[in-house]
Structures are given as C-alpha cells and as structure tokens.
Enzyme design. Sequence first.
Site, PDB file in Angstrom:
ATOM      1  CE  LYS A 105      33.018  23.536 -85.759  1.00 51.11           C
ATOM      2  NZ  LYS A 105      32.996  22.107 -85.984  1.00 51.11           N
ATOM      3  CD  GLU A 190      27.325  16.313 -89.851  1.00 56.98           C
ATOM      4  OE1 GLU A 190      26.133  16.261 -89.561  1.00 56.98           O
ATOM      5  OE2 GLU A 190      28.199  16.876 -89.172  1.00 56.98           O
ATOM      6  CE  LYS A 205      35.855  24.079 -88.749  1.00 53.68           C
ATOM      7  NZ  LYS A 205      36.142  22.969 -89.664  1.00 53.68           N
TER       8      LYS A 205
HETATM    9  N1  HSE Z   1      32.865  18.982 -90.717  1.00 54.36           N
HETATM   10  C1  HSE Z   1      34.117  19.598 -90.449  1.00 54.36           C
HETATM   11  C2  HSE Z   1      35.109  19.213 -91.516  1.00 54.36           C
HETATM   12  C3  HSE Z   1      34.704  19.229 -89.126  1.00 54.36           C
HETATM   13  O1  HSE Z   1      34.800  18.462 -92.430  1.00 54.36           O
HETATM   14  O2  HSE Z   1      36.231  19.708 -91.451  1.00 54.36           O
HETATM   15  C4  HSE Z   1      34.103  19.981 -88.003  1.00 54.36           C
HETATM   16  O3  HSE Z   1      34.198  21.350 -88.226  1.00 54.36           O
END
Ligand code: HSE
Length: 425
Positions: A105, A190, A205
């Site tokens: 994205k 993360e 997004k």
């Molecule tokens: N890290 C994103 C989320 C997923 O927690 O929705 C990948 O875009």
Amino acid sequence: MKKIGVAILGLGVVGGGTYRILTEHREFYRKTQGVDIDVVSVLETNPACAQTLGVPEEKIASNIAEVVCNPDVNIVVECIGGVTAAKEYVLAALNIGKTVVTSNKELYAKHSHELEHVAKRHNAGLFFEASCVGGVPIIRTLTDGLQGNKINSLIGIINGTTNYVLTKMTNDGLSYEEALAQAKTLGYAEADPTADVEGFDAAYKLSILSSLAFHTKVPFSKVFREGITAVSKEDISDGKQLGYVLKLLAIGKNTDAGIEVRVHPTFVRRDHPLASVSDAFNAVFVEGDAVGDIMLYGRGAGSLPTGSAIASDIIYAATHSDIKYSTFKNGAEAEKDVNFADDFISAYYLRLSVADESGVLAKIASVLSKYHVSIVEMIQREKAGGKASIVLVTHETHEFAIKNAVEKINSTEIATVESVLRVVS
Ligand code: HSE
C-alpha cells in the site's frame, strides 16, 4: 490449456500465504478457471522461508534480473514491502512487460503514478487488490462492481492492529500500552508499530480507495491523519457511558465543498454497524448514488486472507486480455480543479478538566456559543483536588470552529481541554 508462470518476490507472511494458495489450488484453478497457474520462480533472501514452504531449489532465483528475464514468468507478485527495493523490482518487471501484482500500500499510494506510467508504456498489467483491506475485495468492488454508481462516500475500519488495540481498551479496560503489548504478542502489531498506530497504514489505503471511488487522484499528502497513541482509558470509558464506541475510521467523502479524506479515532454509536467490527477485523461502508449503502466485512490482514486477494488478481490477469488502468489522470499531485475540504463537518467529543466551582460551565458554554458550537449531551465527573471532568458531545459543526473554540478555552484558562475526538452522528 493456457499456462501462466508466476514469480513471487518475498516469501514472508503474505508471499508465503500466496505460495501456499497457488500451489494447493493449482488443480482447482485448472478446472474452474481453465488456466494453469504455476509458481515458477521465487526471490527470497531467507532460505528458511523457502524451505518451510517446500519450494523446490531450482525455483529459487538469486536476483531480480533472473526473475524478470525468465521467459516462463508472466506475472511478478511483489510481497517484500517497504518502498525502495520494492519499487526498483516492480519497475524492473514492468519495464520488461511483465504484469505486476502487489500488496504494497505504501508503494502504491506514493508511486502509483510512476508505476502506472511504465505499465502503460509496456502494455503490462498492474494489480493491487491486496494493498487495501487484505482479503476483503474492496478494490474490485469499486472498479468492477460499483462502476455504475457515483460514489458519495466510503467509511471504514481499514487497519486491524488499531482495531484490535481499541477493542481491548473498550472491552477489557486495558490502557493503550497494555493493549498494544497484547497486539504485539499476537503478531498483529509490529515491533515498530508506528505505521499502524499513527494512522499511516490507513491513510495509504484511504488515498488509494478514494482515488478509485471518486475517479480523481487523491494524493496521500491530502489525507488528514491522526493516530490512536493519545487515546486514554478515560476517553474510552466516558464514551462508553454516553453510548459510543471508539474506532480508527478512514473517511472519504465527495461533497459539494470538495473531497474530504481523513483518518482519525472516531466515536460511533453503539448500534452503528461499524461498532460491532471487533478485534483485527476490517469493514468498509460504501455509499453509491444508485445502490445506496453496502458494507464489506472481513480479515484485513494475514497470510491467507491477503494471499486470497493476490490469487484473485493473478486469476483476473490470467483470464482477461484487456488491461484496465486508472479512470483518472494519475499524476503525482491532485488535479488542479479539484478542491480538498479540510474544514470538514463533524460532531465532536470534548473532555475538559475544570475547577469544580460555580460559573465554569457557563463560561465554557459562552465560548462554544461564540463559535456556534451547540451541545447535545454532557456528563460531569468529580476528580481529586477540587477538580472535575466535563465531557461534552456537540452537534455537527466545522472542524475549524472546534479548533478555535478549544484554543480560546485553553488560552483563557477557563478549563483545560484534555481531549478532542470526532463523532459520527
Ligand atoms: N498492518 C495492517 C493492519 C495490515 O493492521 O491492518 C496490512 O496493511
């Protein structure tokens, strides 16, 4: 039978899921789609990833040139993430006329104009369903399912990590830090959670989805962004008492005043359909002028859900000879005649800390009234040391009116505004 060779760049969570889906469903796709999709090459620096998946050694490429120059590769799937190497690899594939499918994205939001330009020049396909909302087919819904409509708005929970954190704060009374620690343990967040908790992921997004929905370039830089790091337990519980649930919403609207694109924590009423979208689930509401409201719900992240989106892009590319590009001028910037509305209209939740004495409420009401901000409901809570918390929900008003009113209240020391959150009324 038509044979399509696929190369996967990166065999981490998403690339690994894609490899599994494509290999396990190969026969199924031969039967149902009439096409033989074969993973002929992978590029992965960690040999353990390829080993775990049982990738035959002869399919493991040692560099990008080997992948893109392989005549058996028709489609290159980019799952390495980040921007620098991903962009270089995607451009290498497009420049040689290979179709690209990406889940990236950030890459697509920031560089789609360059990628699409090269793709067009070489008559290559460029697909990105997996870049937004994981396994939920929102891109194809906008480009193929709803193209008969003018889209007025889309509102969604499009980040699973923040939705998990806010759900735990709401349901289990956890602090932000406690909920984030749980999200990390479960692998949602993360080690460096900035992209999710500061709203970057959702903003990338939203930039992509709004461009498609409104048929005009909505650059990432135009997306108003506020994350969830300042959300407190108090806000969650005060909101709950007033009948609201806090969500990180991505809101895109095409209004007479212009395009509005914003990501911020937002209170929604407990009976709103988005209120019950919990844990790491995602959902997007789209309002079309002909269809009315539709809502898509599902897993916005994860190995197989995101792999599902990639597999459908591959099948689409393999079974359609025409290539679709943007319906709008996909430049680096927005088109000159398009307005972006930053003084948007919303209802607001304010939490103020005040001295618990007579006349304070009247003074607050007087400032709000000066800026034409009208109150819908209010609660007061006693605090220690002769202080009280006043929590207000306003009628819809302008963002700038609230900003000015809050500045005035803080500057005149009537009260300290500790929290300002937007409310979907
Ligand atoms: N890290 C994103 C989320 C997923 O927690 O929705 C990948 O875009």
